[in-house]
Design an enzyme around this catalytic site. Structure first.
Site, PDB file in Angstrom:
ATOM      1  N   ARG A   1      -8.603  -0.194   4.820  1.00 60.99           N
ATOM      2  CA  ARG A   1      -7.807   0.794   4.293  1.00 60.99           C
ATOM      3  C   ARG A   1      -6.332   0.249   3.545  1.00 60.99           C
ATOM      4  NH1 ARG A   1      -6.024   5.420   7.567  1.00 60.99           N
ATOM      5  NH2 ARG A   1      -4.746   5.597   5.764  1.00 60.99           N
TER       6      ARG A   1
ATOM      7  N   LYS B   1       0.826  -1.236  -0.136  1.00 67.28           N
ATOM      8  CA  LYS B   1      -0.017   0.160  -0.039  1.00 67.28           C
ATOM      9  C   LYS B   1       0.931   1.341   0.134  1.00 67.28           C
ATOM     10  CE  LYS B   1      -2.031   1.745   4.030  1.00 67.28           C
ATOM     11  NZ  LYS B   1      -1.386   3.223   4.156  1.00 67.28           N
ATOM     12  N   ASN B   2       1.880   1.168   0.768  1.00 63.00           N
ATOM     13  CA  ASN B   2       2.640   2.537   1.158  1.00 63.00           C
ATOM     14  C   ASN B   2       3.572   2.733  -0.095  1.00 63.00           C
ATOM     15  OD1 ASN B   2       1.114   3.012   3.305  1.00 63.00           O
ATOM     16  ND2 ASN B   2       2.951   2.664   4.805  1.00 63.00           N
TER      17      ASN B   2
ATOM     18  N   ASP C   1       4.503   0.771  12.164  1.00 61.02           N
ATOM     19  CA  ASP C   1       3.388   0.417  11.431  1.00 61.02           C
ATOM     20  C   ASP C   1       3.186  -1.306  11.906  1.00 61.02           C
ATOM     21  OD1 ASP C   1       2.688   2.604  10.326  1.00 61.02           O
ATOM     22  OD2 ASP C   1       3.117   1.741   8.223  1.00 61.02           O
TER      23      ASP C   1
ATOM     24  N   CYS D   1      -5.057  13.078  13.395  1.00 56.39           N
ATOM     25  CA  CYS D   1      -5.654  11.873  12.897  1.00 56.39           C
ATOM     26  C   CYS D   1      -5.379  10.856  14.131  1.00 56.39           C
ATOM     27  CB  CYS D   1      -5.003  11.147  12.014  1.00 56.39           C
ATOM     28  SG  CYS D   1      -3.670  10.423  12.161  1.00 56.39           S
TER      29      CYS D   1
ATOM     30  N   ARG E   1       0.466  14.681  13.086  1.00 55.27           N
ATOM     31  CA  ARG E   1       1.029  14.623  12.101  1.00 55.27           C
ATOM     32  C   ARG E   1       0.933  16.148  11.061  1.00 55.27           C
ATOM     33  NH1 ARG E   1      -0.926   8.783   9.864  1.00 55.27           N
ATOM     34  NH2 ARG E   1       0.828   8.669   8.902  1.00 55.27           N
TER      35      ARG E   1
HETATM   36  C1  UD1 Z   1       4.319   6.792   6.377  1.00 50.48           C
HETATM   37  C2  UD1 Z   1       3.314   5.883   5.979  1.00 50.48           C
HETATM   38  C3  UD1 Z   1       2.839   5.295   7.471  1.00 50.48           C
HETATM   39  C4  UD1 Z   1       3.928   5.086   8.414  1.00 50.48           C
HETATM   40  C5  UD1 Z   1       4.770   6.268   8.581  1.00 50.48           C
HETATM   41  C6  UD1 Z   1       6.026   6.278   9.376  1.00 50.48           C
HETATM   42  C7  UD1 Z   1       2.320   6.025   3.788  1.00 50.48           C
HETATM   43  C8  UD1 Z   1       1.129   6.243   3.049  1.00 50.48           C
HETATM   44  N1  UD1 Z   1       2.295   5.999   5.322  1.00 50.48           N
HETATM   45  O1  UD1 Z   1       3.337   8.078   6.805  1.00 50.48           O
HETATM   46  O2  UD1 Z   1       2.207   4.062   7.296  1.00 50.48           O
HETATM   47  O3  UD1 Z   1       3.418   4.986   9.780  1.00 50.48           O
HETATM   48  O4  UD1 Z   1       5.190   6.742   7.141  1.00 50.48           O
HETATM   49  O5  UD1 Z   1       6.712   5.036   8.821  1.00 50.48           O
HETATM   50  O6  UD1 Z   1       3.526   5.743   3.419  1.00 50.48           O
HETATM   51  N2  UD1 Z   1       6.419  14.819  10.790  1.00 50.48           N
HETATM   52  C9  UD1 Z   1       6.596  16.200  10.840  1.00 50.48           C
HETATM   53  N3  UD1 Z   1       6.493  17.026   9.952  1.00 50.48           N
HETATM   54  C10 UD1 Z   1       6.120  16.764   8.736  1.00 50.48           C
HETATM   55  C11 UD1 Z   1       6.029  15.218   8.345  1.00 50.48           C
HETATM   56  C12 UD1 Z   1       6.009  14.275   9.288  1.00 50.48           C
HETATM   57  O7  UD1 Z   1       6.654  16.429  12.079  1.00 50.48           O
HETATM   58  O8  UD1 Z   1       6.110  17.535   7.740  1.00 50.48           O
HETATM   59  C13 UD1 Z   1       6.274  13.687  11.849  1.00 50.48           C
HETATM   60  C14 UD1 Z   1       4.929  13.180  11.863  1.00 50.48           C
HETATM   61  O9  UD1 Z   1       4.074  13.981  12.717  1.00 50.48           O
HETATM   62  C15 UD1 Z   1       5.318  11.844  12.754  1.00 50.48           C
HETATM   63  C16 UD1 Z   1       6.772  11.585  12.088  1.00 50.48           C
HETATM   64  O10 UD1 Z   1       7.315  12.688  11.446  1.00 50.48           O
HETATM   65  O11 UD1 Z   1       5.522  12.054  13.829  1.00 50.48           O
HETATM   66  C17 UD1 Z   1       6.755  10.490  10.916  1.00 50.48           C
HETATM   67  O12 UD1 Z   1       5.752  10.957  10.113  1.00 50.48           O
HETATM   68  P1  UD1 Z   1       6.086  10.410   8.210  1.00 50.48           P
HETATM   69  O13 UD1 Z   1       7.325   9.719   8.277  1.00 50.48           O
HETATM   70  O14 UD1 Z   1       5.995  11.767   7.683  1.00 50.48           O
HETATM   71  O15 UD1 Z   1       4.845   9.429   8.151  1.00 50.48           O
HETATM   72  P2  UD1 Z   1       3.850   9.504   6.743  1.00 50.48           P
HETATM   73  O16 UD1 Z   1       4.582   9.647   5.590  1.00 50.48           O
HETATM   74  O17 UD1 Z   1       2.617  10.431   7.240  1.00 50.48           O
END
Ligand code: UD1
Length: 418
Positions: free
Chosen positions: A398, A23-24, A306, A117, A122
Protein backbone atom coordinates in the site's frame (compact mmCIF):
# COMPACT_ATOMS: atom_id res chain seq x y z
CA UNK A 1 1.24 -19.94 -1.59
CA UNK A 2 1.09 -16.64 0.24
CA UNK A 3 3.73 -14.18 -0.92
CA UNK A 4 6.48 -13.48 1.59
CA UNK A 5 9.51 -11.28 1.98
CA UNK A 6 12.55 -13.21 3.14
CA UNK A 7 15.40 -11.26 4.73
CA UNK A 8 18.80 -12.41 5.90
CA UNK A 9 20.28 -9.40 7.63
CA UNK A 10 23.19 -8.63 9.89
CA UNK A 11 25.28 -6.76 7.32
CA UNK A 12 25.59 -3.07 6.50
CA UNK A 13 23.80 -1.48 3.57
CA UNK A 14 25.79 0.81 1.35
CA UNK A 15 25.31 3.30 -1.43
CA UNK A 16 22.32 5.45 -2.26
CA UNK A 17 18.63 4.86 -2.01
CA UNK A 18 16.10 7.14 -3.71
CA UNK A 19 12.86 7.94 -1.95
CA UNK A 20 9.64 8.12 -4.00
CA UNK A 21 7.12 10.92 -3.77
CA UNK A 22 4.76 10.93 -0.81
CA UNK A 23 1.79 8.59 -0.73
CA UNK A 24 0.00 10.83 1.74
CA UNK A 25 0.44 13.82 -0.57
CA UNK A 26 -0.47 11.98 -3.76
CA UNK A 27 -3.76 10.46 -2.57
CA UNK A 28 -5.49 13.74 -1.60
CA UNK A 29 -4.03 15.49 -4.65
CA UNK A 30 -5.44 12.84 -7.02
CA UNK A 31 -8.81 13.24 -5.33
CA UNK A 32 -8.58 17.06 -5.40
CA UNK A 33 -8.24 16.91 -9.18
CA UNK A 34 -12.02 16.30 -9.16
CA UNK A 35 -12.45 19.96 -8.23
CA UNK A 36 -10.90 21.27 -11.44
CA UNK A 37 -12.13 21.64 -14.97
CA UNK A 38 -10.01 20.01 -17.67
CA UNK A 39 -6.88 17.95 -17.20
CA UNK A 40 -4.53 17.59 -14.24
CA UNK A 41 -1.16 15.91 -14.49
CA UNK A 42 0.42 14.54 -11.35
CA UNK A 43 4.06 13.77 -12.02
CA UNK A 44 6.31 11.07 -10.56
CA UNK A 45 3.64 9.21 -8.67
CA UNK A 46 4.86 6.21 -6.63
CA UNK A 47 3.80 2.68 -7.60
CA UNK A 48 1.54 1.75 -4.72
CA UNK A 49 -1.68 -0.17 -4.39
CA UNK A 50 -3.25 2.83 -2.59
CA UNK A 51 -2.61 4.87 -5.74
CA UNK A 52 -4.21 2.11 -7.87
CA UNK A 53 -7.24 2.11 -5.55
CA UNK A 54 -7.58 5.91 -5.81
CA UNK A 55 -7.42 5.74 -9.62
CA UNK A 56 -10.05 2.96 -9.62
CA UNK A 57 -12.42 5.03 -7.47
CA UNK A 58 -12.00 8.06 -9.74
CA UNK A 59 -12.70 5.86 -12.77
CA UNK A 60 -15.73 4.42 -11.01
CA UNK A 61 -17.03 8.00 -10.75
CA UNK A 62 -16.64 8.31 -14.52
CA UNK A 63 -13.38 10.30 -14.59
CA UNK A 64 -10.81 9.69 -17.33
CA UNK A 65 -7.59 8.46 -15.75
CA UNK A 66 -4.47 7.58 -17.75
CA UNK A 67 -1.02 6.53 -16.53
CA UNK A 68 2.22 6.94 -18.40
CA UNK A 69 5.86 6.70 -17.30
CA UNK A 70 4.96 7.13 -13.64
CA UNK A 71 2.73 10.17 -14.28
CA UNK A 72 -1.04 10.23 -13.86
CA UNK A 73 -3.35 12.30 -16.05
CA UNK A 74 -6.91 12.95 -14.91
CA UNK A 75 -9.48 14.59 -17.19
CA UNK A 76 -12.55 15.45 -15.19
CA UNK A 77 -16.06 15.05 -16.59
CA UNK A 78 -19.53 15.24 -15.04
CA UNK A 79 -19.50 12.19 -12.73
CA UNK A 80 -21.56 9.17 -13.80
CA UNK A 81 -21.84 8.23 -10.12
CA UNK A 82 -21.58 10.13 -6.85
CA UNK A 83 -21.07 7.06 -4.74
CA UNK A 84 -17.78 5.44 -3.73
CA UNK A 85 -18.20 1.66 -3.51
CA UNK A 86 -17.44 -0.02 -0.18
CA UNK A 87 -14.84 -2.32 -1.78
CA UNK A 88 -12.55 0.73 -2.21
CA UNK A 89 -13.34 2.61 1.00
CA UNK A 90 -12.80 -0.58 3.00
CA UNK A 91 -9.35 -0.97 1.45
CA UNK A 92 -8.35 2.65 1.80
CA UNK A 93 -9.75 5.14 4.27
CA UNK A 94 -8.45 8.06 2.24
CA UNK A 95 -11.38 7.42 -0.16
CA UNK A 96 -13.38 9.41 2.39
CA UNK A 97 -11.64 12.51 1.04
CA UNK A 98 -13.98 12.29 -1.97
CA UNK A 99 -16.74 13.75 0.16
CA UNK A 100 -15.43 17.35 0.19
CA UNK A 101 -14.69 17.72 -3.54
CA UNK A 102 -17.88 15.96 -4.70
CA UNK A 103 -20.03 18.11 -2.43
CA UNK A 104 -18.26 21.35 -3.31
CA UNK A 105 -18.42 20.83 -7.06
CA UNK A 106 -21.58 18.78 -7.59
CA UNK A 107 -23.60 19.19 -4.38
CA UNK A 108 -23.91 15.52 -3.56
CA UNK A 109 -21.95 12.47 -2.48
CA UNK A 110 -22.53 9.09 -0.89
CA UNK A 111 -19.62 7.34 0.81
CA UNK A 112 -19.72 4.21 2.98
CA UNK A 113 -18.52 4.74 6.54
CA UNK A 114 -14.87 3.68 6.61
CA UNK A 115 -15.43 1.62 9.76
CA UNK A 116 -12.69 0.41 12.07
CA UNK A 117 -9.22 -0.45 10.94
CA UNK A 118 -6.25 -2.20 12.41
CA UNK A 119 -4.84 0.85 14.18
CA UNK A 120 -7.99 2.19 15.78
CA UNK A 121 -11.60 3.14 15.27
CA UNK A 122 -10.70 6.26 13.22
CA UNK A 123 -13.96 8.22 13.36
CA UNK A 124 -14.95 10.85 10.77
CA UNK A 125 -16.88 13.18 13.08
CA UNK A 126 -14.53 16.11 12.42
CA UNK A 127 -14.92 15.80 8.64
CA UNK A 128 -18.71 15.80 9.01
CA UNK A 129 -18.86 18.60 11.57
CA UNK A 130 -16.82 20.82 9.27
CA UNK A 131 -18.83 20.04 6.15
CA UNK A 132 -22.04 20.72 8.07
CA UNK A 133 -20.64 24.08 9.13
CA UNK A 134 -20.11 24.79 5.42
CA UNK A 135 -23.80 24.12 4.85
CA UNK A 136 -23.93 20.45 3.84
CA UNK A 137 -26.86 18.30 4.97
CA UNK A 138 -25.40 15.06 6.20
CA UNK A 139 -27.31 11.81 6.78
CA UNK A 140 -25.86 8.67 8.28
CA UNK A 141 -27.91 5.70 7.11
CA UNK A 142 -27.32 2.03 6.36
CA UNK A 143 -23.58 2.37 6.88
CA UNK A 144 -23.29 5.29 4.45
CA UNK A 145 -22.73 9.01 4.74
CA UNK A 146 -25.01 10.75 2.32
CA UNK A 147 -24.48 14.47 1.94
CA UNK A 148 -26.16 17.15 -0.14
CA UNK A 149 -25.86 20.89 -0.50
CA UNK A 150 -26.45 23.87 -2.69
CA UNK A 151 -23.27 25.90 -3.04
CA UNK A 152 -21.27 25.51 0.18
CA UNK A 153 -20.81 28.68 2.25
CA UNK A 154 -17.60 29.72 3.96
CA UNK A 155 -17.55 29.33 7.75
CA UNK A 156 -15.28 29.38 10.76
CA UNK A 157 -14.42 25.83 11.80
CA UNK A 158 -12.51 24.75 14.89
CA UNK A 159 -11.17 21.19 14.80
CA UNK A 160 -11.12 19.49 18.22
CA UNK A 161 -8.03 17.60 17.03
CA UNK A 162 -5.73 18.62 14.15
CA UNK A 163 -6.89 15.75 11.92
CA UNK A 164 -4.96 15.47 8.66
CA UNK A 165 -7.88 14.01 6.70
CA UNK A 166 -10.46 16.47 8.07
CA UNK A 167 -8.19 19.44 7.32
CA UNK A 168 -7.74 18.17 3.74
CA UNK A 169 -11.43 17.44 3.17
CA UNK A 170 -12.41 20.89 4.44
CA UNK A 171 -9.67 22.72 2.56
CA UNK A 172 -10.84 21.13 -0.68
CA UNK A 173 -14.51 21.78 0.01
CA UNK A 174 -13.93 25.40 1.07
CA UNK A 175 -11.95 26.15 -2.10
CA UNK A 176 -15.19 26.18 -4.11
CA UNK A 177 -17.45 27.54 -1.33
CA UNK A 178 -18.90 31.04 -1.35
CA UNK A 179 -16.91 33.42 0.84
CA UNK A 180 -14.20 32.86 3.42
CA UNK A 181 -13.52 29.74 5.49
CA UNK A 182 -11.18 29.70 8.46
CA UNK A 183 -10.00 26.34 9.76
CA UNK A 184 -8.62 26.63 13.28
CA UNK A 185 -6.47 23.99 14.95
CA UNK A 186 -5.77 22.67 11.45
CA UNK A 187 -3.23 19.92 10.86
CA UNK A 188 0.20 21.31 9.89
CA UNK A 189 1.67 18.29 8.09
CA UNK A 190 3.81 18.95 4.97
CA UNK A 191 1.23 17.00 2.93
CA UNK A 192 -1.35 19.67 3.85
CA UNK A 193 0.97 22.33 2.46
CA UNK A 194 1.47 20.28 -0.71
CA UNK A 195 -2.28 19.94 -1.19
CA UNK A 196 -2.71 23.71 -0.64
CA UNK A 197 -0.01 24.40 -3.25
CA UNK A 198 -1.79 22.12 -5.71
CA UNK A 199 -5.16 23.78 -5.02
CA UNK A 200 -3.62 27.23 -5.39
CA UNK A 201 -2.07 26.19 -8.71
CA UNK A 202 -5.61 25.21 -9.77
CA UNK A 203 -6.77 28.73 -8.94
CA UNK A 204 -7.78 28.35 -5.29
CA UNK A 205 -6.96 30.96 -2.64
CA UNK A 206 -5.64 29.05 0.35
CA UNK A 207 -3.40 30.81 2.87
CA UNK A 208 -1.74 29.64 6.05
CA UNK A 209 -1.35 25.93 5.22
CA UNK A 210 1.39 24.58 7.45
CA UNK A 211 0.15 26.68 10.39
CA UNK A 212 -2.80 25.95 12.72
CA UNK A 213 -4.97 28.58 10.99
CA UNK A 214 -5.84 28.11 7.34
CA UNK A 215 -7.85 30.77 5.52
CA UNK A 216 -9.58 29.90 2.29
CA UNK A 217 -11.26 32.45 0.06
CA UNK A 218 -13.72 30.45 -2.04
CA UNK A 219 -13.61 30.81 -5.84
CA UNK A 220 -16.18 29.95 -8.52
CA UNK A 221 -14.11 27.47 -10.46
CA UNK A 222 -10.79 25.68 -10.48
CA UNK A 223 -8.77 24.44 -13.44
CA UNK A 224 -6.66 21.31 -13.86
CA UNK A 225 -2.91 21.84 -13.47
CA UNK A 226 0.43 20.02 -13.36
CA UNK A 227 2.04 19.18 -10.03
CA UNK A 228 4.91 17.12 -8.62
CA UNK A 229 4.18 15.91 -5.07
CA UNK A 230 6.70 16.24 -2.24
CA UNK A 231 9.07 13.40 -1.32
CA UNK A 232 7.79 10.78 1.11
CA UNK A 233 9.15 11.69 4.55
CA UNK A 234 7.95 8.42 6.06
CA UNK A 235 9.62 6.28 3.40
CA UNK A 236 12.80 8.36 3.93
CA UNK A 237 12.53 7.94 7.69
CA UNK A 238 12.07 4.18 7.29
CA UNK A 239 15.32 3.89 5.30
CA UNK A 240 17.12 6.12 7.80
CA UNK A 241 16.11 3.77 10.59
CA UNK A 242 17.05 0.73 8.46
CA UNK A 243 20.52 2.28 8.01
CA UNK A 244 20.84 2.87 11.77
CA UNK A 245 19.72 -0.69 12.58
CA UNK A 246 22.35 -2.16 10.23
CA UNK A 247 25.18 0.25 11.21
CA UNK A 248 25.32 1.39 7.59
CA UNK A 249 26.77 4.35 5.75
CA UNK A 250 23.81 5.09 3.52
CA UNK A 251 22.78 8.13 1.50
CA UNK A 252 19.08 8.78 1.14
CA UNK A 253 18.10 10.91 -1.84
CA UNK A 254 15.01 12.97 -2.66
CA UNK A 255 14.39 14.17 0.87
CA UNK A 256 13.39 17.46 2.47
CA UNK A 257 15.34 17.37 5.74
CA UNK A 258 13.06 20.00 7.29
CA UNK A 259 10.15 17.50 7.14
CA UNK A 260 12.24 14.93 9.00
CA UNK A 261 13.34 17.07 11.94
CA UNK A 262 11.75 14.97 14.70
CA UNK A 263 13.14 11.74 13.21
CA UNK A 264 16.63 13.20 12.67
CA UNK A 265 16.63 14.54 16.21
CA UNK A 266 15.72 11.16 17.75
CA UNK A 267 18.29 9.30 15.65
CA UNK A 268 20.99 11.75 16.76
CA UNK A 269 19.89 11.30 20.37
CA UNK A 270 20.42 7.55 19.90
CA UNK A 271 23.95 8.21 18.65
CA UNK A 272 23.47 7.94 14.86
CA UNK A 273 25.33 10.46 12.68
CA UNK A 274 23.10 12.33 10.27
CA UNK A 275 24.58 14.72 7.69
CA UNK A 276 22.07 16.98 5.96
CA UNK A 277 22.66 17.99 2.35
CA UNK A 278 20.60 19.95 -0.16
CA UNK A 279 18.17 17.15 -1.06
CA UNK A 280 19.77 14.13 0.58
CA UNK A 281 20.79 12.80 3.97
CA UNK A 282 23.76 10.64 4.85
CA UNK A 283 23.36 8.25 7.75
CA UNK A 284 26.48 6.87 9.42
CA UNK A 285 27.10 4.81 12.53
CA UNK A 286 28.27 6.77 15.55
CA UNK A 287 31.31 5.89 17.66
CA UNK A 288 29.34 4.23 20.43
CA UNK A 289 26.65 1.61 20.76
CA UNK A 290 23.20 3.09 20.04
CA UNK A 291 21.18 3.97 23.11
CA UNK A 292 17.44 3.55 23.56
CA UNK A 293 15.30 6.71 23.54
CA UNK A 294 11.82 7.73 24.64
CA UNK A 295 9.40 8.72 21.89
CA UNK A 296 5.96 10.27 22.00
CA UNK A 297 3.94 10.53 18.80
CA UNK A 298 2.20 13.84 18.12
CA UNK A 299 0.69 15.76 15.22
CA UNK A 300 3.29 17.54 13.05
CA UNK A 301 5.79 19.03 13.86
CA UNK A 302 5.88 16.40 16.63
CA UNK A 303 7.18 12.88 16.13
CA UNK A 304 5.07 11.17 13.40
CA UNK A 305 2.90 8.22 14.39
CA UNK A 306 3.77 6.76 10.97
CA UNK A 307 7.39 6.34 12.17
CA UNK A 308 6.52 4.88 15.57
CA UNK A 309 6.74 1.19 14.65
CA UNK A 310 10.04 1.57 12.78
CA UNK A 311 11.66 3.46 15.69
CA UNK A 312 10.36 0.86 18.10
CA UNK A 313 12.10 -1.84 16.04
CA UNK A 314 15.33 0.13 16.35
CA UNK A 315 14.85 0.70 20.09
CA UNK A 316 14.61 -3.09 20.47
CA UNK A 317 18.32 -3.47 19.67
CA UNK A 318 19.62 -0.38 21.48
CA UNK A 319 21.31 -0.24 24.85
CA UNK A 320 19.00 0.54 27.75
CA UNK A 321 15.26 1.04 28.02
CA UNK A 322 13.06 3.27 25.85
CA UNK A 323 9.41 4.19 26.28
CA UNK A 324 7.32 4.71 23.16
CA UNK A 325 4.02 6.52 23.75
CA UNK A 326 1.38 6.61 21.03
CA UNK A 327 -0.99 9.55 21.40
CA UNK A 328 -2.44 9.87 17.87
CA UNK A 329 -4.08 6.45 17.41
CA UNK A 330 -5.51 4.35 20.22
CA UNK A 331 -4.43 0.92 19.02
CA UNK A 332 -1.20 1.21 17.13
CA UNK A 333 0.88 -1.43 18.87
CA UNK A 334 0.00 -4.46 16.74
CA UNK A 335 3.65 -4.79 15.72
CA UNK A 336 4.67 -5.39 19.35
CA UNK A 337 3.64 -9.07 19.32
CA UNK A 338 5.43 -9.62 16.02
CA UNK A 339 8.63 -7.98 17.30
CA UNK A 340 8.37 -10.12 20.43
CA UNK A 341 8.31 -13.21 18.20
CA UNK A 342 11.74 -12.05 17.04
CA UNK A 343 13.02 -11.89 20.60
CA UNK A 344 12.28 -8.26 21.46
CA UNK A 345 11.55 -7.41 25.09
CA UNK A 346 8.50 -5.15 25.10
CA UNK A 347 5.79 -4.55 27.64
CA UNK A 348 2.70 -2.54 26.73
CA UNK A 349 1.00 -0.48 29.39
CA UNK A 350 -1.97 1.47 28.13
CA UNK A 351 -0.67 3.83 25.44
CA UNK A 352 3.01 3.20 26.15
CA UNK A 353 5.37 0.41 25.17
CA UNK A 354 8.40 -0.14 27.35
CA UNK A 355 11.25 -1.60 25.37
CA UNK A 356 14.27 -3.17 26.99
CA UNK A 357 17.04 -3.38 24.42
CA UNK A 358 18.54 -6.78 23.54
CA UNK A 359 21.87 -7.47 21.79
CA UNK A 360 20.31 -9.24 18.82
CA UNK A 361 16.91 -10.18 17.54
CA UNK A 362 16.33 -13.65 16.16
CA UNK A 363 14.60 -14.64 12.94
CA UNK A 364 10.98 -15.81 13.02
CA UNK A 365 8.00 -16.06 10.71
CA UNK A 366 6.11 -12.78 11.22
CA UNK A 367 3.24 -10.88 9.69
CA UNK A 368 2.88 -7.22 8.68
CA UNK A 369 -0.14 -6.17 10.74
CA UNK A 370 -0.38 -2.78 9.02
CA UNK A 371 1.66 -0.69 6.60
CA UNK A 372 4.25 0.81 8.96
CA UNK A 373 4.39 -2.36 11.06
CA UNK A 374 5.52 -4.06 7.85
CA UNK A 375 8.42 -1.63 7.50
CA UNK A 376 9.31 -2.13 11.17
CA UNK A 377 9.56 -5.89 10.65
CA UNK A 378 11.79 -5.45 7.60
CA UNK A 379 14.05 -3.19 9.69
CA UNK A 380 14.14 -5.70 12.53
CA UNK A 381 14.93 -8.47 10.05
CA UNK A 382 17.74 -6.47 8.41
CA UNK A 383 19.37 -6.06 11.83
CA UNK A 384 19.79 -9.76 12.49
CA UNK A 385 21.86 -12.45 10.78
CA UNK A 386 19.08 -14.97 11.16
CA UNK A 387 16.59 -15.38 8.36
CA UNK A 388 13.12 -13.80 8.77
CA UNK A 389 9.98 -14.45 6.73
CA UNK A 390 7.45 -11.62 6.60
CA UNK A 391 3.89 -12.26 5.42
CA UNK A 392 0.76 -10.16 4.75
CA UNK A 393 2.60 -8.09 2.16
CA UNK A 394 -0.58 -6.38 0.95
CA UNK A 395 -0.05 -3.89 3.78
CA UNK A 396 3.51 -3.07 2.70
CA UNK A 397 2.47 -2.73 -0.96
CA UNK A 398 0.00 0.00 0.00
CA UNK A 399 2.75 2.43 0.90
CA UNK A 400 6.32 1.36 -0.03
CA UNK A 401 7.27 1.65 -3.68
CA UNK A 402 9.57 -1.25 -4.65
CA UNK A 403 10.98 -1.66 -1.14
CA UNK A 404 12.57 -5.02 -1.97
CA UNK A 405 14.29 -3.73 -5.13
CA UNK A 406 15.51 -0.56 -3.43
CA UNK A 407 17.01 -2.49 -0.50
CA UNK A 408 18.59 -5.06 -2.85
CA UNK A 409 20.35 -2.21 -4.68
CA UNK A 410 22.07 -1.14 -1.48
CA UNK A 411 23.24 -4.68 -0.79
CA UNK A 412 20.51 -6.15 1.42
CA UNK A 413 19.82 -9.83 1.17
CA UNK A 414 16.07 -9.58 0.72
CA UNK A 415 13.69 -11.23 -1.72
CA UNK A 416 10.05 -11.69 -2.42
CA UNK A 417 8.91 -15.28 -2.80
CA UNK A 418 5.65 -17.11 -3.54
C1 UD1 B 1 -3.39 10.55 7.96
C2 UD1 B 1 -2.39 9.70 7.22
C3 UD1 B 1 -1.87 8.59 8.12
C4 UD1 B 1 -1.32 9.17 9.43
C5 UD1 B 1 -2.33 10.11 10.08
C6 UD1 B 1 -1.77 10.84 11.29
C7 UD1 B 1 -3.14 9.86 4.92
C8 UD1 B 1 -3.73 9.20 3.74
N1 UD1 B 1 -3.02 9.14 6.05
O1 UD1 B 1 -4.49 9.71 8.30
O2 UD1 B 1 -0.83 7.90 7.42
O3 UD1 B 1 -1.02 8.12 10.32
O4 UD1 B 1 -2.77 11.11 9.13
O5 UD1 B 1 -0.62 11.53 10.96
O6 UD1 B 1 -2.71 11.01 4.85
N2 UD1 B 1 -9.99 11.58 14.24
C9 UD1 B 1 -11.19 11.80 14.85
N3 UD1 B 1 -12.22 12.30 14.09
C10 UD1 B 1 -12.08 12.58 12.77
C11 UD1 B 1 -10.83 12.36 12.15
C12 UD1 B 1 -9.79 11.86 12.92
O7 UD1 B 1 -11.36 11.55 16.04
O8 UD1 B 1 -13.05 13.03 12.13
C13 UD1 B 1 -8.87 11.01 15.04
C14 UD1 B 1 -8.43 9.65 14.51
O9 UD1 B 1 -9.24 8.63 15.02
C15 UD1 B 1 -7.01 9.55 14.98
C16 UD1 B 1 -6.54 11.01 14.92
O10 UD1 B 1 -7.72 11.80 14.86
O11 UD1 B 1 -6.96 9.10 16.31
C17 UD1 B 1 -5.66 11.33 13.73
O12 UD1 B 1 -6.33 11.03 12.55
P1 UD1 B 1 -6.11 11.85 11.20
O13 UD1 B 1 -5.11 12.91 11.43
O14 UD1 B 1 -7.44 12.23 10.66
O15 UD1 B 1 -5.48 10.73 10.29
P2 UD1 B 1 -5.87 10.35 8.80
O16 UD1 B 1 -6.13 11.59 8.00
O17 UD1 B 1 -6.86 9.27 8.79
Amino acid sequence: MEEKIVVTGGKPLQGKIKVSNAKNAVLPILIASLLGDGESKILDVPHLTDVDTTCSVLQHLGQEVARQNGHIMIRTVEPTSFEAPYQYVRRMRASFLLLGPLLARYGRAKIPLPGGCAIGSRPINLHLKGLEALGAKVNLEHGHVEANCRRLKGAQIYLDFPSVGATENLMMAASLAKGQTIIENAAEEPEIVDLANYLNAMGARVKGAGTPIIKIEGVKELLGTTHTPIPDRIEAGSYMVAAAATKSDLTIENVIAEHLKPVISKLKEMGVQVDEHESSLRIRPGEEELKAVDIKTLPYPGFPTDMQAQMMALNCICKGTGVVTETVFENRFMHVDELKRMGAKIKVESRSAIIEGVKNLSGAPVKATDLRAGAALIIAALSTEASTEIGALEHIDRGYDNIVGKLQEVGASIERIG
